[in-house]
Design an enzyme around this catalytic site. Structure first.
Site, PDB file in Angstrom:
ATOM      1  N   LYS A 131       0.869  -1.188   0.000  1.00  0.00           N
ATOM      2  CA  LYS A 131       0.000   0.000   0.000  1.00  0.00           C
ATOM      3  C   LYS A 131       0.892   1.219   0.000  1.00  0.00           C
ATOM      4  O   LYS A 131       1.946   1.229   0.626  1.00  0.00           O
ATOM      5  CB  LYS A 131      -0.880   0.017   1.255  1.00  0.00           C
ATOM      6  N   HIS A 134       0.409   6.908   2.717  1.00  0.00           N
ATOM      7  CA  HIS A 134      -0.397   8.111   2.516  1.00  0.00           C
ATOM      8  C   HIS A 134      -0.517   8.932   3.785  1.00  0.00           C
ATOM      9  O   HIS A 134      -0.002   8.565   4.836  1.00  0.00           O
ATOM     10  CB  HIS A 134      -1.756   7.772   1.908  1.00  0.00           C
ATOM     11  N   HIS A 137      -0.997   7.904   7.458  1.00  0.00           N
ATOM     12  CA  HIS A 137       0.062   7.396   8.327  1.00  0.00           C
ATOM     13  C   HIS A 137       1.020   8.492   8.796  1.00  0.00           C
ATOM     14  O   HIS A 137       2.053   8.206   9.382  1.00  0.00           O
ATOM     15  CB  HIS A 137       0.846   6.280   7.628  1.00  0.00           C
TER      16      HIS A 137
END
Ligand code: ARG
Length: 569
Positions: A131, A134, A137
């Protein structure tokens, strides 16, 4: 010298002299001291209401009697006002003591050895494999990093753990998709984006052909069974993800001591499951194994699914135990969004039920959501802001501002990087962590607001004053720092040790961020009201000292939250 403690001692002594008994100790008194909102009411105040019961006198009588009995060269005067003892510290003594201490202790000013010989494990950032990193986080990464630095500052042995999300059936699907449509070069070049593309394609094709899911499951089973091919692809996915993430961590200056993620606990869960069973905590529920938490008002903790698969919490139980066994922590912090509140309450409760009394030392450091320019973010709906893009935009914008404001500045690129990155970090650490935050460019990069550029600029201003001052050999005349502006700066510097300790104990880095703004504002006010380079050497020297101390403490505060302090901007 600790002013509060000294005052505590004065009150204790006076109490013993007047009443032949000390109803409170110096330390207790020091803790009860208040800081009046207005310096006209003194630097510290003690409410005598607290003594009136044990001394059997009215607060007014007590404060009058004690005020008359207290005399100390450190004090300009003591006043008794309506049951309060107001202490006015001699301005020059105050200035000299605080400034000397801040300068002598330098980058250790405000720390103590409360963490010596202790370990703290901090679980932060904890990104998911395949992932993109983004903005969701951002908070965990920056709050965790600040707590990591703060604990080290106080002498703790800090262990930073990136508990990677590297387990789950989605990885089987990803491998299946890669085998069908992927190729090495594409994934190497595209990184996480290429993996996400494969995964999305798999899911959309599986909608028409559900039997594809079986292929995905089969691949996941192979990972579980340590199949060589499956593992090598899977580990490579991990490497690629981490390589992408590493760029962001490098920009942010964030490091970890361990990347032991969920999959690391594959072989460490069985003993936990056996232990749960032996302690009679496991219950069967429709084929699954659970720990019933109904008596504690919580949903059950699902330990094993009916197909025997372990869950997120099963891994976290193994991880908690592993961390205790490996690091013998005094504190174990989990910097994770408040959405996982229930998960951590369940986790800690199960640890308690298992008889691990160190569950008390585990803490969920939760925080609010991040939105972007007023928009909530959602991966599913395609509204995502990647951290790397955010940082690069921020650096770009900072560079434009620098080019306009300081065209002469050397190494503009490097300074722009520090300002751009610092602004994003600062923004994520400005509000108390439980509040939701909305990232806005006009707020993050404003040079006049409560922002990183403002604080960094104040630091650079101090540096410039000190450069112009050159070598300062004259003896400082501290009586020259009696004005309210200088005194405000000194008061803030004096409060820094207490603020840093509070930030540590409450796991709240925002207290330091805010402090850096308060100190910057106070210094700027001083700077605009008073000329530093006056003719009178004693006065000049004292103002230079004040500037040195302010610079040092601003840099220290920024460093604790992970932000650079350039000397020129
Ligand atoms: N990977 C998880 C997420 O992104 C966070 C993991 C937090 N740490 C833990 N030990 N559960 O939501």
């Amino acid at each position: 010298m600790d002013f509060k403690l000294s005052i505590g001692q004065m009150i204790e002594n006076a109490m013993t002299a007047v009443y032949e008994t000390a109803a409170m100790t110096a330390t207790e008194i020091a803790q009860a001291l208040e800081i009046p909102p207005d310096t006209a009411m003194g630097d510290y105040a003690f409410p005598c209401f607290r003594l009136s019961k044990s001394l059997r006198k009215s607060p007014m009588m007590i404060s009058d009697a004690l005020a008359a009995a207290i005399k100390d060269p450190m004090l300009a005067r003591v006043e008794s006002v309506k049951g309060y003892l107001n202490f006015f510290i001699d301005r020059a003594t105050f200035a000299e003591t605080v400034i000397s201490r801040a300068l002598n202790e330098g980058t250790h000013y405000g720390s103590n050895d409360c963490g010596a010989g202790k370990s703290v494990v901090i679980d932060y950032s904890s990104i998911n494999i395949a992932k993109r990193f983004h903005i969701g986080h951002l908070s965990t990464t920056m709050i965790g990093n600040a707590l990591y630095r703060l604990h080290k500052f106080f002498g703790y042995n800090a262990v930073g753990v990136n508990h990677l999300g590297d387990w789950g059936t989605q990885f089987g699907k990803m491998i299946a998709a890669y085998k069908m449509w992927g190729n090495k070069e594409e994934v190497e070049a595209g990184g996480v984006d290429a993996m996400v593309k494969l995964y999305v394609r798999f899911n959309s094709e599986a909608e028409a052909k559900p039997e594809m899911n079986d292929i995905g499951r089969a691949w996941f089973k192979k990972i579980e069974d340590d199949d060589e091919e499956a593992l090598s692809i899977f580990n490579w996915f991990k490497e690629v993800t981490l390589k992408d993430a590493e760029r962001v961590y490098d920009l942010l200056g964030v490091t970890f001591d361990s990347y032991a993620g969920e999959s690391f606990y594959n072989d460490k869960m069985q003993p936990i499951i056996d232990d749960l069973a032996a302690k009679g905590l496991l219950k069967e529920d429709q084929g699954a194994q659970i720990v019933d938490l109904e008596p504690y008002g919580m949903a059950p903790a699902l330990i094993l699914r009916s197909d025997g698969a372990t869950l997120y919490i099963t891994r976290d139980l193994a991880a908690a135990k592993y961390r205790k066994d490996t690091y013998d922590f005094d504190k174990s912090l989990y910097v994770v969004a408040y959405q996982q509140d229930l998960h951590f309450r369940q986790l800690f409760k199960v640890l308690e039920l298992m008889g691990y009394d160190w569950y008390k030392n585990c803490e969920h450091v939760s925080f609010g959501m991040v939105s972007y320019e007023g928009q909530t973010l959602s991966t599913r709906e395609g509204r995502v802001v990647y951290l790397e893009d955010l940082l690069n935009t921020s650096i770009q914008k900072a560079l434009e501002i620098i080019k306009e404001k300081s065209p002469e500045l050397e190494n503009k690129e490097e300074i722009a990087r520090q300002i751009g990155v610092g602004s994003v970090i600062f923004f994520s650490l400005y509000n108390s962590r439980i509040k939701d935050i909305d990232f806005r460019w006009d707020r993050a990069l404003n040079f006049d607001g409560e922002t990183a550029p403002y604080v960094m600029y104040t630091h650079a201003r101090c540096c410039s004053v000190l450069r112009k001052a050159g070598e300062n050999t004259a003896a400082p005349d501290y009586t020259a720092l009696a004005d309210p502006e200088a005194q405000d700066v000194i008061r803030l510097i004096e409060q820094f040790p207490g603020i840093a300790l509070n930030a540590l104990n409450r796991s709240e880095p925002s207290m330091i961020t805010r402090f850096s703004v308060d100190l910057s504002q106070a210094y700027n006010k001083f700077y605009f009201e008073h000329k530093v380079m006056v003719d009178e050497p004693g006065v000049r020297s004292a103002r230079i000292k004040l500037t040195e101390a302010a610079r040092s403490v601003i840099a220290l505060a920024l460093d604790l939250i992970g932000i650079a302090a350039p000397e020129k901007m």
